[in-house]
Write a protein that holds these residues in place. Structure first.
Motif, short mmCIF file in Angstrom:
data_model
loop_
_atom_site.label_atom_id
_atom_site.label_comp_id
_atom_site.label_asym_id
_atom_site.label_seq_id
_atom_site.Cartn_x
_atom_site.Cartn_y
_atom_site.Cartn_z
N ALA A 1 10.87 3.58 4.67
CA ALA A 1 10.02 2.59 4.62
C ALA A 1 9.28 2.14 5.45
CB ALA A 1 10.94 1.43 3.70
N ALA A 2 7.77 1.60 5.31
CA ALA A 2 6.56 0.99 5.93
C ALA A 2 7.39 -0.75 6.02
CB ALA A 2 5.41 1.16 5.48
N SER A 3 6.70 -1.28 7.10
CA SER A 3 6.81 -1.86 7.60
C SER A 3 6.22 -3.68 6.35
CB SER A 3 6.54 -3.09 9.24
OG SER A 3 5.26 -2.79 9.16
N CYS A 4 5.51 -2.89 5.99
CA CYS A 4 4.83 -3.72 5.25
C CYS A 4 4.62 -3.33 3.74
CB CYS A 4 2.89 -3.29 5.40
SG CYS A 4 2.81 -2.13 5.78
N ASP A 5 5.61 -3.12 3.28
CA ASP A 5 6.58 -2.24 1.81
C ASP A 5 7.61 -3.37 1.78
OD1 ASP A 5 5.02 -0.23 1.85
OD2 ASP A 5 7.15 0.82 2.03
N LEU B 1 -2.79 0.49 9.46
CA LEU B 1 -2.30 1.82 8.76
C LEU B 1 -1.67 2.61 8.83
CD1 LEU B 1 -4.43 0.31 5.50
CD2 LEU B 1 -2.31 0.67 5.09
N THR B 2 -3.10 2.68 9.83
CA THR B 2 -2.99 4.19 10.47
C THR B 2 -1.30 4.37 11.95
OG1 THR B 2 -5.57 4.26 11.17
CG2 THR B 2 -4.09 6.38 12.58
N MET B 3 -1.23 3.37 12.12
CA MET B 3 -0.28 3.42 12.53
C MET B 3 1.41 3.29 11.66
SD MET B 3 -0.35 2.90 15.71
CE MET B 3 1.21 3.79 16.46
N GLN C 1 5.39 7.02 8.80
CA GLN C 1 5.92 8.18 8.21
C GLN C 1 5.77 8.86 8.15
OE1 GLN C 1 3.34 6.46 4.95
NE2 GLN C 1 5.04 4.64 4.17
N LEU C 2 5.08 9.94 8.87
CA LEU C 2 5.18 11.49 9.16
C LEU C 2 5.89 11.84 10.16
CD1 LEU C 2 0.65 11.72 9.43
CD2 LEU C 2 2.70 12.48 7.29
#
Length: 198
Positions: free
Chosen positions: A45-49, A31-33, A38-39
Motif C-alpha cells: 500500500a502507498a503511504s497516502c492510502d 507520487l513518483t516515489m 509499488q514497483l
C-alpha cells in the motif's frame, strides 16, 4: 522625445509561480516515489492510502495514471520547474516577449485540460480521491487563472481594454479558484458521497 514608462514588476505573480511550482513539484515527486515503491514491492500500500476512497494506489496503478506510457507524475517533475524558473526570473527583473507568455500560457492551458480530465477520471471512473493528485489540482487551477490574466495584462491579446479588464480581474482569482474547488467538491460528493465516508 517622451520617456518610456517602466512597467511594474509582477511580484505577486512571481511569488505565486514559485510557490505553485514548489508545491506541484513536491506532489509530483511524492507520487513518483510512491510508484517506485509499488514497483519494488508489488501489492504494498502507498503511504497516502487512507481508505478505499482516499488513496493513491488505485490512481497510480490505473491506465489513467500512465497516459503516455510512463507514470504521470514524471511529467510534473519536469513541468513544475518552469513556473519556478519564470517566477525567479520575474523577481530578478526579467521581461519576456509576448510570444514567450503565449507559450507559457499554452503550457498551463494544457495542464488544466489534463487536470480536468484526471479529475473526471478519478471521480467518475476510478471512484477515488488521490491526496497528492488533489494537491496538484489545487495549484494548477489558480495558476491557470493567474497566468491567463497576467498574459492578457502583458498585451498578448491586443487592446488597452483587454489589459484593463485583466488587471481588474486579477484580484478575483481567489474567488474564481474557490468556485472551481466548490465545483469539484460538489461533483465528488454527488458521485462518491464523500461525507458519508467520515
Amino acid at each position: 522625445m517622451s520617456e518610456s514608462v517602466t512597467p511594474r514588476r509582477p511580484v505577486v505573480v512571481a511569488i505565486w509561480l514559485i510557490f505553485a511550482g514548489v508545491v506541484g513539484w513536491i506532489a509530483a515527486f511524492s507520487l513518483t516515489m510512491e510508484r517506485f515503491h509499488q514497483l519494488q514491492n508489488p501489492g504494498a500500500a502507498a503511504s497516502c492510502d487512507f481508505s478505499v476512497l482516499v488513496q493513491c494506489s488505485t490512481n497510480l496503478q490505473s491506465a489513467q495514471g500512465s497516459v503516455f506510457g510512463f507514470p504521470n507524475p514524471i511529467i510534473g517533475l519536469g513541468a513544475w520547474i518552469a513556473p519556478i524558473v519564470v517566477g525567479m526570473a520575474l523577481l530578478a527583473g526579467a521581461r519576456f516577449a509576448k510570444w514567450f507568455w503565449a507559450l507559457f500560457w499554452l503550457g498551463f492551458a494544457g495542464a488544466l485540460t489534463f487536470v480536468i480530465w484526471l479529475i473526471a477520471q478519478s471521480i467518475f471512473v476510478l471512484a477515488t480521491l488521490c491526496p497528492w493528485c488533489m494537491v496538484t489540482w489545487s495549484v494548477v487551477i489558480p495558476s491557470f487563472f493567474v497566468v491567463t490574466l497576467h498574459v492578457l495584462r502583458e498585451g498578448v491579446v491586443p487592446g488597452a481594454r483587454v489589459r484593463e479588464v485583466a488587471d481588474r480581474l486579477m484580484v478575483w482569482v481567489p474567488l474564481m479558484t474557490l468556485a472551481a474547488y466548490v465545483v469539484v467538491a460538489v461533483l465528488a460528493q454527488a458521485r462518491l458521497d464523500v461525507l458519508a465516508q467520515f
